[in-house]
Design a protein around this motif. Sequence first.
Motif, PDB file in Angstrom:
ATOM      1  N   ASP A 110       0.917  -1.112  -0.754  1.00 45.23           N
ATOM      2  CA  ASP A 110       0.063   0.286   0.171  1.00 45.23           C
ATOM      3  C   ASP A 110       0.967   0.737   0.300  1.00 45.23           C
ATOM      4  OD1 ASP A 110      -2.350  -1.188  -0.057  1.00 45.23           O
ATOM      5  OD2 ASP A 110      -2.834  -1.310   1.877  1.00 45.23           O
ATOM      6  N   ILE A 111       2.311   0.898   1.154  1.00 45.37           N
ATOM      7  CA  ILE A 111       2.649   2.203   0.669  1.00 45.37           C
ATOM      8  C   ILE A 111       3.399   2.508  -0.802  1.00 45.37           C
ATOM      9  CG2 ILE A 111       4.595   3.195   1.588  1.00 45.37           C
ATOM     10  CD1 ILE A 111       4.238   1.889   4.361  1.00 45.37           C
ATOM     11  N   LEU A 112       3.499   1.486  -1.096  1.00 39.78           N
ATOM     12  CA  LEU A 112       4.734   1.505  -2.762  1.00 39.78           C
ATOM     13  C   LEU A 112       3.310   2.217  -3.635  1.00 39.78           C
ATOM     14  CD1 LEU A 112       6.585  -1.372  -2.358  1.00 39.78           C
ATOM     15  CD2 LEU A 112       7.243   1.079  -2.788  1.00 39.78           C
ATOM     16  N   GLU A 113       2.326   1.680  -3.554  1.00 36.58           N
ATOM     17  CA  GLU A 113       1.368   2.403  -3.864  1.00 36.58           C
ATOM     18  C   GLU A 113       1.090   3.838  -3.950  1.00 36.58           C
ATOM     19  OE1 GLU A 113      -3.591   1.779  -5.310  1.00 36.58           O
ATOM     20  OE2 GLU A 113      -2.551   0.247  -3.814  1.00 36.58           O
ATOM     21  N   TRP A 114       0.782   4.288  -2.777  1.00 33.53           N
ATOM     22  CA  TRP A 114       0.617   5.466  -1.909  1.00 33.53           C
ATOM     23  C   TRP A 114       2.239   6.256  -2.746  1.00 33.53           C
ATOM     24  CZ3 TRP A 114       2.386   8.006   2.937  1.00 33.53           C
ATOM     25  CH2 TRP A 114       2.268   8.420   3.675  1.00 33.53           C
ATOM     26  N   ALA A 115       2.970   5.639  -3.346  1.00 33.10           N
ATOM     27  CA  ALA A 115       3.673   6.553  -3.373  1.00 33.10           C
ATOM     28  C   ALA A 115       4.743   6.845  -4.974  1.00 33.10           C
ATOM     29  CB  ALA A 115       4.945   5.742  -3.162  1.00 33.10           C
ATOM     30  N   ALA A 116       3.046   5.841  -5.447  1.00 30.10           N
ATOM     31  CA  ALA A 116       3.217   6.617  -7.172  1.00 30.10           C
ATOM     32  C   ALA A 116       2.326   7.843  -7.425  1.00 30.10           C
ATOM     33  CB  ALA A 116       2.862   5.420  -7.237  1.00 30.10           C
ATOM     34  N   PRO A 117       3.365   8.541  -8.283  1.00 33.36           N
ATOM     35  CA  PRO A 117       2.324   9.837  -8.135  1.00 33.36           C
ATOM     36  C   PRO A 117       1.200  10.445  -8.241  1.00 33.36           C
ATOM     37  CG  PRO A 117       4.326   9.250  -9.944  1.00 33.36           C
ATOM     38  CD  PRO A 117       3.513   8.454  -8.870  1.00 33.36           C
TER      39      PRO A 117
END
Length: 300
Positions: free
Chosen positions: A279-286
């Motif tokens: 989820d954090i990696l998805e959130w880090a996407a622009p």
Amino acid sequence: WVAARAAAAAGKPYVITPHGTFMEHWRYRSAKKRAYRALLLRDVLPGAAAMHVLSEREQQACRDAGITCPLAVIPNGLAEGAFATARGMQRSRWCGDPGRKYLVYLGRLWHEKGLDLLVEAWAGARRGGQLADWDLVVAGADFRGYRAELERRIGELQVASSVRLVGEVHGEDKAALLRFADAFVQPSRSEALSMSLLEAMAAGLPCVYTTGCNLPSLAECGGGIETAVSAADLQQGLLRVAGLAGEERAAMGQRGRRLALQHYSEQAVMQQLERLYADILEWAAPAAAGPPLLRGELAG
């Protein structure tokens, strides 16, 4: 602080696990701890993608301490080996008399762990004769010389003949101690989440523990007896577990074991951590609006 700066410089999200740092105000009462806390709140925590806390109580303590970054509640987990061995298969060298029953404490010898309350509760419970066939085994490393204070108090209460301080235990010694015990006690004043309590649950032991352990689900499922953080309440908890028939204690322990298997196995915890990091990696996407796992907590 260094790790957070390195992550920020590399453009990588980072997660912080405080392991109880903010659980009680006294933990950061000294000038050095206040300075450390101020540094965290100013420079490290605001940039964290999330903080990984171990219980709802720790989550609230972090909010009370002024932490505003997203919080994910994911408990500690136990390796498969903690669940692998059946109860009673091997006698411990400290619990070898089949004519006696054994109550075990496992953890540091330290005031925060509530051992002063435990020995007072033990002495009170024995005065009525209900625990005449029980011994208390206290296993753990001495911390800051507290063992001497504990021994002094045991002597004052005149229970030295029924209390064994066996020092730190590891590996097969620890496994044998938990296998052969009849009940487990954790009298802590404050815990983020007690690993020794989880290990006792995995071993199928009925547990007496305080609200400071932050594990109400164990009592709710009938796998343990939760008490207030006081000698009088602990004494009543000890008398309750000692008053159960052997099969009743075994059934209580099995309920706690099932809870540990369901929620506190290493596999269950790893799955939660994987979801958090994804989820954090998805959130880090622009294009992302925020970490999905944490949106409900943020809204709250």
